[in-house]
Design an enzyme around this catalytic site. Sequence first.
Site, short mmCIF file in Angstrom:
data_model
loop_
_atom_site.label_atom_id
_atom_site.label_comp_id
_atom_site.label_asym_id
_atom_site.label_seq_id
_atom_site.Cartn_x
_atom_site.Cartn_y
_atom_site.Cartn_z
N LYS A 1 0.87 -1.23 0.08
CA LYS A 1 -0.07 -0.04 -0.05
C LYS A 1 0.94 1.10 0.24
CE LYS A 1 -1.57 3.11 2.07
NZ LYS A 1 -1.42 4.44 1.76
N GLU B 1 10.07 1.36 9.86
CA GLU B 1 11.31 2.47 9.88
C GLU B 1 10.44 3.73 9.88
OE1 GLU B 1 14.35 1.63 8.97
OE2 GLU B 1 14.12 -0.39 8.80
N CYS C 1 14.20 11.01 6.01
CA CYS C 1 14.05 10.38 7.22
C CYS C 1 15.50 10.67 8.19
CB CYS C 1 13.77 8.92 7.37
SG CYS C 1 14.96 8.15 6.21
N GLU D 1 10.35 16.47 14.01
CA GLU D 1 10.77 16.46 12.61
C GLU D 1 9.81 17.19 11.52
OE1 GLU D 1 9.53 12.53 10.81
OE2 GLU D 1 11.52 12.56 10.05
#
Length: 501
Positions: free
Chosen positions: A190, A265, A300, A399
């Site tokens: 997905k 992750e 990331c 973040e």
Amino acid sequence: MSSAKTDEWYERALAQRPEGRAFIDGAYVETATGRTYDTITPLSGLRLAAVADGDGEDIDRAVRAARRAHDRGQWADAHPRDRKRVLHRFTDLLLEHQDELALLITTDMGKPISDARREIESSARELRFFAESVDKVYGDVAPTTPYALGMVTREPAGVVGAITPWNFPVMMPVYKLGPALAAGNAVVLKPAEQSALAAVRLAALASEAGLPNGVLNVVPGGPAAGEHLARHLDVDVLTFTGSTEVGKRLLVYSGESNMKPVWLECGGKSPNIVLADAPDLDVAARAAAEGIFHGAGEVCNAGSRLLVEDAVFDEVVGKVVEESAHWQPRDALDPTSRMGPLVDQCQLDRVMSFVEEGRASGVRLETGGRRTLEETGGYYLEPTIFSDVDNASRLAQEEIFGPVLSVVRLSSAQEAVELGNATVYGLAAAVWTSDVTRAFTIARQLKAGTVYVNCYDKGDNSLPFGGYKQSGIGADRSLHAMDKYTNLKTLWVDLNQHPRA
Ligand code: NAD
């Protein structure tokens, strides 16, 4: 085509007719409801294509196809050399379709075309590594007595559910597909709703390479489709790349369904530590700028927190500001562009809200902070640097996932580990020093899955990539990734009856 100019890329972009349907059981199919959504290109804010808005019924159909394919054993039980041949062919097709896939990436999520082409090259290297691994990963024979045979074999886990983010539309799926397919699993992927087009194309290429029907299914859709996959009782393993917030939910879904292992992750706020004895401040500053502005900071392991020792603070900040001039956004279809637009209006608004918060807090805005190229309709933002940021503030803790660097002052080298680790994340970190003992000591104490010494964002297929703390569970890349998609089977054969027969 790699020497193509901006105009040629535009011609090709206008001519492309992206496929947006789901790929289930070896064919493109409409979703059960027939519903689609419009994917917008961040280059102009205009509609790019209609994409299938998959829901629970489509996920069920894809999981059934994957289960059937797995049980048939055409892939799971295939001779390793046949699995290897198909994965090599899949890799060749990735490279043969490099420009087409790169264009899908750029137009769908805004990555500069040259970076998008490189993403295909590194995805191909990754897939090739796992193609090669198929007949090189062995089981074990345990050191039992001579009167028994203790064997450990690796079996494919079965049906793997994979959920991926939008920032690397080909590489993130490949990080999952490489080891999962090499190990003999069937997969339902997905992809992120913002950039699903390349993933949908990948499935057709895998099929063309000879992957049996049902072994790879791709169902585009939003969070509801992802949740259905994560809660599915017939999915054996869930593998995810995305935000920490969603990663935490997936753990709950697993606990509330069939306790499938969940490999995560997730996000980061990685400290890039420059000490006064760094071997070369110019090199460190260049890497610091690249570490945050490459990929528009939508990466990331971006070095989004630059921790600089007091003695060289002003010098380093000055050099990074100078470097930022090379990262001014340019049309993403211009092959010389190093930074394109952000992925969508929502992400631009989110990043701008942090910029406004920084401005309001009185912290020093060294450069940037404004939208640019607005006449294109695209979501471009200048490279932005705040300095003397408090490490406890939201600018240094959240973040942001945009081209925004927060520079924190270290009063001494001793503070580096304490402040570096003062975050809920633990994805990556870097330390710049000429003292090898200090480098090892600090690297050992930093709680991060990857620590770079005198460089930033380096790696290879043979090295695992994963996070400590709330940056994740498990690692992609390297042979260690195979652990996520295999079950260890212990076989005990009793030879006791026939000692020295
Ligand atoms: P996201 O978490 O919003 O979405 C990721 C995927 O999860 C998408 O496919 C989305 O549709 C799906 N999803 C969202 N809500 C869901 C739910 N409730 N249940 C199931 N699925 C759901 O992340 P994003 O915005 O697409 O990507 C950015 C994030 O990804 C950043 O946090 C970044 O750090 C992270 N990321 C991590 C790595 C890594 O290797 N650690 C690599 C790339 C990106």
